[in-house]
Design a protein around this motif. Structure first.
Motif, PDB file in Angstrom:
ATOM      1  N   GLU A 141      41.069 -34.476  -6.236  1.00 14.13           N
ATOM      2  CA  GLU A 141      41.010 -33.259  -5.429  1.00 14.13           C
ATOM      3  C   GLU A 141      41.286 -32.050  -6.304  1.00 14.13           C
ATOM      4  O   GLU A 141      42.155 -32.102  -7.188  1.00 14.13           O
ATOM      5  N   TYR A 142      40.545 -30.997  -6.051  1.00  9.12           N
ATOM      6  CA  TYR A 142      40.746 -29.752  -6.788  1.00  9.12           C
ATOM      7  C   TYR A 142      40.905 -28.615  -5.803  1.00  9.12           C
ATOM      8  O   TYR A 142      40.477 -28.721  -4.650  1.00  9.12           O
ATOM      9  N   ASP A 143      41.510 -27.524  -6.254  1.00 10.68           N
ATOM     10  CA  ASP A 143      41.627 -26.334  -5.402  1.00 10.68           C
ATOM     11  C   ASP A 143      40.247 -25.755  -5.166  1.00 10.68           C
ATOM     12  O   ASP A 143      39.452 -25.645  -6.101  1.00 10.68           O
ATOM     13  N   GLU A 153      42.287 -24.452   0.098  1.00  8.00           N
ATOM     14  CA  GLU A 153      42.159 -25.849   0.516  1.00  8.00           C
ATOM     15  C   GLU A 153      41.765 -26.707  -0.661  1.00  8.00           C
ATOM     16  O   GLU A 153      41.380 -26.209  -1.713  1.00  8.00           O
ATOM     17  N   LYS A 154      41.856 -27.993  -0.440  1.00  8.24           N
ATOM     18  CA  LYS A 154      41.458 -28.940  -1.484  1.00  8.24           C
ATOM     19  C   LYS A 154      40.029 -29.390  -1.208  1.00  8.24           C
ATOM     20  O   LYS A 154      39.600 -29.484  -0.059  1.00  8.24           O
TER      21      LYS A 154
END
Lengths: 322, 134
Positions: A141-143, A153-154
């Motif tokens: 998951e990334y920003d 959000e991710k």
């Protein structure tokens, strides 16, 4: 001081020489009582030589020898040179080894070491296909961009995202590892003396037990290749730690070799292209050099082969023009 | 990659019409399609492989590096280094057990002797190891 003593000795030698001259003159005419003077001459010469050599030796003893501030332990054992296939001029990386090496990095090294300069897209076509790389990226998951409320959000990863780091920052990494910072591995092959050999030796070089008499602080492990021999990283590679997709037996040294080759790729991803380009450059420049030499010789050939002859005019039948 | 591959590579590099293979999705999709067609064949061949592998896997993987280095340590080439190391081990462990300590070197360790032995063993094992690894 030295100059004065030198002067004195030259004076002494001079006196001896005068004496010698005198004696030889006198010896010619009289049976002399000073027959010992050649002996004195020899003595003086020998003494001067001895003094000169002695002072040189003393000087060397005082200042000449090299001082070693490092002990072998501090220096560490120098890695052995291994015949890496990809190090040859005309060889590329073994991309199967790269794929295995990436697997080792992901399953073993990545729990402590980041590889922050490598995005998933650069694995495409090198170790993995596009779909595989996308699937791997999506596991993280990334920003994302801020939404309407300004919250970040991710989102699942994309090909353009970089490999995730195990720790948020260096301080967190130190805190989790007893104060020792696991270095980022992106450029580690270029960043260490000995490169591939060093890292391979380091990974496989942990002895069963340190040699007797070694006292290491708590939390450090003995590794002969690490300067100082006390390394915070414990041995991580053991036989059959990972299971290779292609069925290669996963011995410690096989895993180390693969991961080192992968790390060399991550440090020099351009190597394959660079060697190809280098060969092109060599081929084309040698051709052009040969061509230019040939053209020069061709153009100069009338000048180089001409002969200038002076034919004196004939003057009225007299020889030599007189 | 043999020497012929090198020449073909050089030739390809020199020729302007050389084939450049795209690393894009298209090629792989084709591969996938092929794969789906060939699955039945591959499965057959795969069925044979695991049995062999299981048989091979039963004995644990042996690290060739350790094996070669042990052999090298015992070899004639490394016998002086091994002799010195063993002597040092005896001396230092003896000192731990209360034997008279060498007063000149009270805190002796065997790192240097270990280095020499390890250097010799590695040097001797390196080519064999690379021949054994993939």
């Amino acid at each position: 001081m030295l100059a004065r003593s030198c002067l004195r000795s030259t004076r002494a030698v001079g006196a001896v020489r005068n004496g010698a001259v005198n004696t030889s003159k006198r010896a010619a005419s009289t049976s002399s009582s000073e027959a010992a003077s050649p002996f004195r001459l020899n003595m003086a010469g020998s003494a001067a030589t001895a003094v000169a050599i002695g002072s040189m030796a003393w000087y060397y003893h005082l200042y000449g020898t090299e001082l070693h501030a490092m002990t072998p332990t501090e220096e560490g054992l120098h890695p052995t040179k291994y015949p890496w296939e990809h190090a040859a001029w005309t060889k590329t990386f073994d991309h199967q080894a790269l794929r295995r090496g990436f697997q080792v990095y992901q399953e073993v090294c990545s729990s402590c070491h980041s590889l922050s300069r490598i995005p998933y897209r650069s694995l495409v076509g090198v170790t993995h296909t596009v779909d595989e790389a996308k699937a791997m990226a999506e596991e993280n998951e990334y920003d994302s961009e801020p939404n309407d409320e300004g919250e970040i959000e991710k989102r699942p990863g994309k090909l353009s995202d970089y490999l995730p780091s195990p720790y948020k920052n260096d301080e967190a990494a130190r805190a989790a590892n007893n104060g020792a910072l696991p270095p980022d591995l992106s450029l580690i092959v270029k960043a260490r003396h000995g490169g591939c050999d060093y890292i391979f030796s380091l990974l496989t070089g942990y002895p069963e037990e340190p040699p007797p008499g070694v006292k290491l602080p708590d939390g450090l492990n003995f590794n002969p290749y690490f300067p100082g021999t006390g390394i915070a990283m414990a041995r991580v590679l053991y036989n059959d730690l990972v299971e290779y997709e292609d069925g290669t037996p996963a011995s410690t040294s096989q895993m180390a070799k693969d991961v080192v080759e992968f790390l060399n790729w991550s440090a020099e991803p351009e190597m394959d292209q660079r060697k190809k380009m280098g060969l092109k450059v060599l081929a084309i420049t040698s051709l052009l050099t040969a061509l230019s030499i040939w053209v020069k010789r061709y153009k100069w050939s009338p000048i180089k082969t001409r002969k200038i002859v002076y034919v004196p005019p004939k003057m009225g039948g007299r020889p030599n023009g007189h | 990659m043999g020497i012929f591959d090198t020449f073909t590579d050089m030739l390809e590099a020199a020729l302007p019409w050389g084939e450049a293979r795209a690393e894009a999705a298209e090629a792989e999709e084709k591969d996938d399609e092929k794969d789906s067609g060939e699955d039945s064949k591959e499965e057959e061949s795969k069925d044979d492989e695991p049995e062999e592998e299981e048989e091979e896997d039963e004995p644990e993987t042996e690290d060739p590096k350790e094996k070669f280095e042990e052999e090298c340590k015992e070899s004639k080439q490394c016998s002086p280094a091994k002799h010195h190391f063993d002597e040092c081990v005896e001396r230092v462990t003896g000192a731990d057990e209360g034997k008279p300590v060498d007063k000149k070197h009270p805190n002796e360790d065997c790192v240097e002797e270990f280095f020499h032995l390890a250097h010799c063993a590695n040097q001797c094992a390196a080519p064999k190891l690379w021949a054994a690894l993939k």
